[in-house]
Design a protein around this motif. Structure first.
Motif, PDB file in Angstrom:
ATOM      1  N   GLY A  47      -3.408  53.943  40.258  1.00 55.16           N
ATOM      2  CA  GLY A  47      -2.086  53.756  39.668  1.00 55.16           C
ATOM      3  C   GLY A  47      -2.151  53.558  38.166  1.00 55.16           C
ATOM      4  N   LEU A  48      -3.087  52.741  37.694  1.00 55.74           N
ATOM      5  CA  LEU A  48      -3.221  52.512  36.256  1.00 55.74           C
ATOM      6  C   LEU A  48      -3.678  53.779  35.533  1.00 55.74           C
ATOM      7  CD1 LEU A  48      -4.863  48.967  36.222  1.00 55.74           C
ATOM      8  CD2 LEU A  48      -2.547  49.565  35.495  1.00 55.74           C
ATOM      9  N   TYR A  49      -4.582  54.512  36.153  1.00 55.83           N
ATOM     10  CA  TYR A  49      -5.044  55.767  35.554  1.00 55.83           C
ATOM     11  C   TYR A  49      -3.879  56.733  35.372  1.00 55.83           C
ATOM     12  CZ  TYR A  49      -7.299  60.348  35.313  1.00 55.83           C
ATOM     13  OH  TYR A  49      -7.669  61.632  34.949  1.00 55.83           O
ATOM     14  N   SER A  50      -3.050  56.863  36.401  1.00 62.11           N
ATOM     15  CA  SER A  50      -1.896  57.767  36.317  1.00 62.11           C
ATOM     16  C   SER A  50      -0.886  57.285  35.287  1.00 62.11           C
ATOM     17  CB  SER A  50      -1.223  57.890  37.691  1.00 62.11           C
ATOM     18  OG  SER A  50      -2.099  58.487  38.622  1.00 62.11           O
ATOM     19  N   MET A  51      -0.685  55.961  35.211  1.00 63.89           N
ATOM     20  CA  MET A  51       0.271  55.420  34.247  1.00 63.89           C
ATOM     21  C   MET A  51      -0.162  55.734  32.819  1.00 63.89           C
ATOM     22  SD  MET A  51       1.371  51.437  33.624  1.00 63.89           S
ATOM     23  CE  MET A  51      -0.210  51.040  32.841  1.00 63.89           C
ATOM     24  N   ILE A  52      -1.439  55.499  32.515  1.00 64.28           N
ATOM     25  CA  ILE A  52      -1.943  55.766  31.166  1.00 64.28           C
ATOM     26  C   ILE A  52      -1.895  57.259  30.863  1.00 64.28           C
ATOM     27  CG2 ILE A  52      -3.998  55.663  29.698  1.00 64.28           C
ATOM     28  CD1 ILE A  52      -4.734  53.073  31.214  1.00 64.28           C
ATOM     29  N   ARG A  53      -2.209  58.075  31.862  1.00 64.27           N
ATOM     30  CA  ARG A  53      -2.206  59.529  31.672  1.00 64.27           C
ATOM     31  C   ARG A  53      -0.813  60.026  31.280  1.00 64.27           C
ATOM     32  NH1 ARG A  53      -2.465  64.217  35.428  1.00 64.27           N
ATOM     33  NH2 ARG A  53      -1.939  62.810  37.121  1.00 64.27           N
ATOM     34  N   PHE A  54       0.199  59.582  31.994  1.00 61.85           N
ATOM     35  CA  PHE A  54       1.546  60.065  31.708  1.00 61.85           C
ATOM     36  C   PHE A  54       2.163  59.363  30.503  1.00 61.85           C
ATOM     37  CE2 PHE A  54       1.105  61.742  35.998  1.00 61.85           C
ATOM     38  CZ  PHE A  54       1.600  63.021  35.795  1.00 61.85           C
ATOM     39  N   PHE A  55       1.675  58.170  30.182  1.00 56.80           N
ATOM     40  CA  PHE A  55       2.120  57.540  28.934  1.00 56.80           C
ATOM     41  C   PHE A  55       1.700  58.392  27.750  1.00 56.80           C
ATOM     42  CE2 PHE A  55       1.431  54.541  25.384  1.00 56.80           C
ATOM     43  CZ  PHE A  55       2.739  54.095  25.245  1.00 56.80           C
ATOM     44  N   GLY A  56       0.559  59.067  27.880  1.00 60.18           N
ATOM     45  CA  GLY A  56       0.097  59.944  26.809  1.00 60.18           C
ATOM     46  C   GLY A  56       1.085  61.037  26.481  1.00 60.18           C
ATOM     47  N   ILE A  57       1.658  61.664  27.499  1.00 56.84           N
ATOM     48  CA  ILE A  57       2.586  62.763  27.227  1.00 56.84           C
ATOM     49  C   ILE A  57       3.925  62.232  26.725  1.00 56.84           C
ATOM     50  CG2 ILE A  57       3.681  63.030  29.505  1.00 56.84           C
ATOM     51  CD1 ILE A  57       3.185  66.102  29.092  1.00 56.84           C
ATOM     52  N   VAL A  58       4.333  61.044  27.179  1.00 56.92           N
ATOM     53  CA  VAL A  58       5.569  60.440  26.658  1.00 56.92           C
ATOM     54  C   VAL A  58       5.408  60.102  25.174  1.00 56.92           C
ATOM     55  CG1 VAL A  58       7.093  58.438  26.799  1.00 56.92           C
ATOM     56  CG2 VAL A  58       6.291  59.541  28.895  1.00 56.92           C
ATOM     57  N   LEU A  59       4.282  59.469  24.844  1.00 56.84           N
ATOM     58  CA  LEU A  59       4.028  59.106  23.454  1.00 56.84           C
ATOM     59  C   LEU A  59       3.846  60.348  22.592  1.00 56.84           C
ATOM     60  CD1 LEU A  59       3.530  56.766  21.480  1.00 56.84           C
ATOM     61  CD2 LEU A  59       1.101  56.891  22.070  1.00 56.84           C
ATOM     62  N   GLY A  60       3.150  61.354  23.136  1.00 55.05           N
ATOM     63  CA  GLY A  60       2.935  62.587  22.391  1.00 55.05           C
ATOM     64  C   GLY A  60       4.232  63.297  22.065  1.00 55.05           C
ATOM     65  N   THR A  61       5.108  63.409  23.051  1.00 54.68           N
ATOM     66  CA  THR A  61       6.385  64.065  22.819  1.00 54.68           C
ATOM     67  C   THR A  61       7.193  63.330  21.748  1.00 54.68           C
ATOM     68  OG1 THR A  61       6.435  64.850  25.111  1.00 54.68           O
ATOM     69  CG2 THR A  61       8.523  64.809  23.928  1.00 54.68           C
ATOM     70  N   THR A  62       7.191  62.007  21.820  1.00 57.96           N
ATOM     71  CA  THR A  62       7.944  61.213  20.855  1.00 57.96           C
ATOM     72  C   THR A  62       7.404  61.392  19.442  1.00 57.96           C
ATOM     73  OG1 THR A  62       8.386  59.567  22.566  1.00 57.96           O
ATOM     74  CG2 THR A  62       8.712  58.893  20.283  1.00 57.96           C
ATOM     75  N   LEU A  63       6.089  61.202  19.261  1.00 55.81           N
ATOM     76  CA  LEU A  63       5.509  61.291  17.922  1.00 55.81           C
ATOM     77  C   LEU A  63       5.561  62.708  17.367  1.00 55.81           C
ATOM     78  CD1 LEU A  63       2.396  58.929  18.137  1.00 55.81           C
ATOM     79  CD2 LEU A  63       4.615  58.490  17.111  1.00 55.81           C
ATOM     80  N   ASN A  64       5.331  63.689  18.232  1.00 56.51           N
ATOM     81  CA  ASN A  64       5.409  65.072  17.770  1.00 56.51           C
ATOM     82  C   ASN A  64       6.804  65.411  17.262  1.00 56.51           C
ATOM     83  OD1 ASN A  64       2.737  65.500  18.458  1.00 56.51           O
ATOM     84  ND2 ASN A  64       3.224  66.300  20.477  1.00 56.51           N
ATOM     85  N   GLY A  65       7.811  64.936  17.990  1.00 56.77           N
ATOM     86  CA  GLY A  65       9.184  65.187  17.559  1.00 56.77           C
ATOM     87  C   GLY A  65       9.505  64.521  16.239  1.00 56.77           C
ATOM     88  N   VAL A  66       9.020  63.281  16.079  1.00 56.51           N
ATOM     89  CA  VAL A  66       9.265  62.557  14.829  1.00 56.51           C
ATOM     90  C   VAL A  66       8.579  63.263  13.657  1.00 56.51           C
ATOM     91  CG1 VAL A  66       8.776  60.415  13.594  1.00 56.51           C
ATOM     92  CG2 VAL A  66       9.648  60.329  15.927  1.00 56.51           C
ATOM     93  N   LEU A  67       7.316  63.661  13.844  1.00 58.37           N
ATOM     94  CA  LEU A  67       6.573  64.322  12.770  1.00 58.37           C
ATOM     95  C   LEU A  67       7.190  65.667  12.400  1.00 58.37           C
ATOM     96  CD1 LEU A  67       2.883  63.559  13.819  1.00 58.37           C
ATOM     97  CD2 LEU A  67       4.112  62.647  11.843  1.00 58.37           C
TER      98      LEU A  67
END
Length: 212
Positions: free
Chosen positions: A154-174
């Motif tokens: 569960g923790l592995y999956s949470m961190i994995r998908f947090f990566g794409i959420v954070l990536g989408t957010t930062l990429n959009g901001v940049l």
């Protein structure tokens, strides 16, 4: 706040002692960075193909299928190679390096370039992402006790998908920041792809430590 609260509980919802398993921690970080880069395809590429290449929605859909197909081709291979070599390190390093190579390609392409480099970079990214998937899961769960398998997964999956959420957010901001600064459209996208390549380089560095 959640971490501090959980540490004070005698029977916490999530026992953070699970991260004492270094291989799980490193594989989870790698998986998060892998998904961070995948946001460069899932979020950025359709916009890139629209703004820079001026493609129709139908053609964008056709091109994105190439990425999914390439990922499917190597998904099983990554796990097989990790089993054969007795370590997830090299499939992960190779796969993330392929993803970084695709980002560097997109960051270097001028707006009027021919189509083959765009498609080849997309297929390369897909194959690299597929190569790391099973290998990272193998590394994450390889040293976890049977009684903690569910929590670790569960923790592995949470961190994995947090990566794409954070990536989408930062990429959009940049991207928006570059456009607001008056950069040419292709330059704004290139800056974000260089950022993604840098993030991927961190994933390569962590991948070298995945030695069972």
């Amino acid at each position: 706040s959640f971490i501090l609260w959980e540490r004070r509980r005698s029977n916490p919802f999530i026992s953070f002692e699970i991260f004492s398993h270094r291989l799980l921690t490193r594989a989870s970080l790698c998986a998060g960075l892998r998904m961070f880069m995948m946001s460069g395809i899932g979020f950025l590429l359709p916009l890139y193909l629209t703004d820079v290449r001026e493609l129709s929605v139908a053609w964008i859909g056709v091109i994105l299928v190439i990425h999914s197909s390439a990922l499917l081709v190597t998904m099983r291979l990554g796990g097989q190679l990790a089993d054969r070599w007795g370590s997830s390190r090299w499939p992960v390093v190779l796969g993330i390096s392929m993803q970084v190579g695709a980002m560097v390609t997109y960051a270097s392409l001028p707006g009027a370039t021919a189509w083959p480099p765009v498609v080849i970079a997309l297929a390369t990214h897909g194959m690299g992402a597929g190569l790391t998937l099973a290998a990272l899961q193998r590394a994450a769960m390889g040293q976890v006790p049977q009684t903690q398998m569910g929590l670790a997964a569960g923790l592995y999956s949470m961190i994995r998908f947090f990566g794409i959420v954070l990536g989408t957010t930062l990429n959009g901001v940049l991207l928006q920041q570059g456009l607001d600064q008056g950069l040419p459209t292709v330059d704004a996208y290139q800056r974000v792809y260089w950022f993604l390549a840098g993030v991927g380089s961190l994933g390569i560095a962590i991948g070298f430590t995945l030695q069972e």
